[in-house]
Design a protein around this motif. Sequence first.
Motif, PDB file in Angstrom:
ATOM      1  N   ILE A   1       0.288   6.679  34.984  1.00 54.25           N
ATOM      2  CA  ILE A   1       1.282   6.464  36.039  1.00 54.25           C
ATOM      3  C   ILE A   1       1.796   7.803  36.549  1.00 54.25           C
TER       4      ILE A   1
ATOM      5  N   TYR B   1      -4.405   1.866  42.430  1.00 52.23           N
ATOM      6  CA  TYR B   1      -4.551   0.416  42.273  1.00 52.23           C
ATOM      7  C   TYR B   1      -4.968   0.055  40.855  1.00 52.23           C
TER       8      TYR B   1
ATOM      9  N   HIS C   1      -2.185   0.345  38.531  1.00 50.54           N
ATOM     10  CA  HIS C   1      -1.291  -0.792  38.801  1.00 50.54           C
ATOM     11  C   HIS C   1      -1.762  -2.027  38.030  1.00 50.54           C
TER      12      HIS C   1
ATOM     13  N   SER D   1      -1.267  -1.561  34.165  1.00 52.70           N
ATOM     14  CA  SER D   1       0.145  -1.443  33.774  1.00 52.70           C
ATOM     15  C   SER D   1       0.826  -2.806  33.641  1.00 52.70           C
ATOM     16  N   GLN D   2       0.200  -3.867  34.140  1.00 51.16           N
ATOM     17  CA  GLN D   2       0.771  -5.205  34.039  1.00 51.16           C
ATOM     18  C   GLN D   2       0.701  -5.766  32.624  1.00 51.16           C
TER      19      GLN D   2
ATOM     20  N   THR E   1      -1.521  -8.969  45.976  1.00 46.59           N
ATOM     21  CA  THR E   1      -1.203  -7.552  45.892  1.00 46.59           C
ATOM     22  C   THR E   1      -1.367  -6.931  47.271  1.00 46.59           C
TER      23      THR E   1
ATOM     24  N   LYS F   1       1.040   3.154  47.975  1.00 54.07           N
ATOM     25  CA  LYS F   1       1.612   2.237  46.991  1.00 54.07           C
ATOM     26  C   LYS F   1       0.727   1.007  46.864  1.00 54.07           C
ATOM     27  N   SER F   2       0.699   0.456  45.675  1.00 56.02           N
ATOM     28  CA  SER F   2       0.036  -0.816  45.391  1.00 56.02           C
ATOM     29  C   SER F   2       1.042  -1.675  44.647  1.00 56.02           C
ATOM     30  N   LYS F   3       1.329  -2.886  45.135  1.00 55.62           N
ATOM     31  CA  LYS F   3       2.383  -3.706  44.537  1.00 55.62           C
ATOM     32  C   LYS F   3       1.988  -5.166  44.518  1.00 55.62           C
ATOM     33  N   LYS F   4       2.219  -5.794  43.354  1.00 58.54           N
ATOM     34  CA  LYS F   4       2.020  -7.238  43.243  1.00 58.54           C
ATOM     35  C   LYS F   4       3.328  -7.920  43.620  1.00 58.54           C
TER      36      LYS F   4
END
Length: 197
Positions: free
Chosen positions: A99, A110, A113, A116-117, A173, A188-191
């Motif tokens: 990160i 990505y 990301h 990291s979940q 995502t 940025k990559s975001k769920k």
Amino acid sequence: MTIIRTFIALASIREWPIWQMDVKNAFLNCELQVYMYQPPGFVSEDTSFKYTLDLVSNAHLNEANVVDTPMEVNVKLYAQAGDPLLKPPMYRKLVGSLIYFIVTRPDIAYDVHVVSQFVSNPRRLHLSAVNRILRYVRGTSIRGLFFDSTSSLDLSAYADADWASDPDTCRFTTGYCVFLGSSLISWKSKKHDIVSK
């Protein structure tokens, strides 16, 4: 970091000199006049490379083969798939280091990301995915951000969504990247928290 990257891109285009200094909090409320010069004979090294090698070494992947992509194509990682890890703190340490690493490596944003979940309950398959990212990073350790001095000051942005690709929650995502001229300054990559229908 977006502001810093924007400033570096602008300074590159305008050919402004940049100086970096680190001031500890104790000196914020006093008159500060400290000047420091590099000692004679000292040669600066690329610390992002020194960081990559340490990260790969911590994962015991020094002798592992490098790969061309940070994640296998069309692979879905499930939260409960595979055996639980016996040492989850190591997984968390590696993901945390990655990160930090994406500050200058948007090509793995990505993928980091995704892995990291699973820091709360990592599985062996998740660790295999982290190890693949590290093998990719090892093979591409000289990559970084490029700030072109001949670039324009046009701002452009790109966005995309994958629509319900998460196999556990069906959440989608989204990702975006913003360029100042040809210099990448934000990504940025975001769920998302909701399920889109």
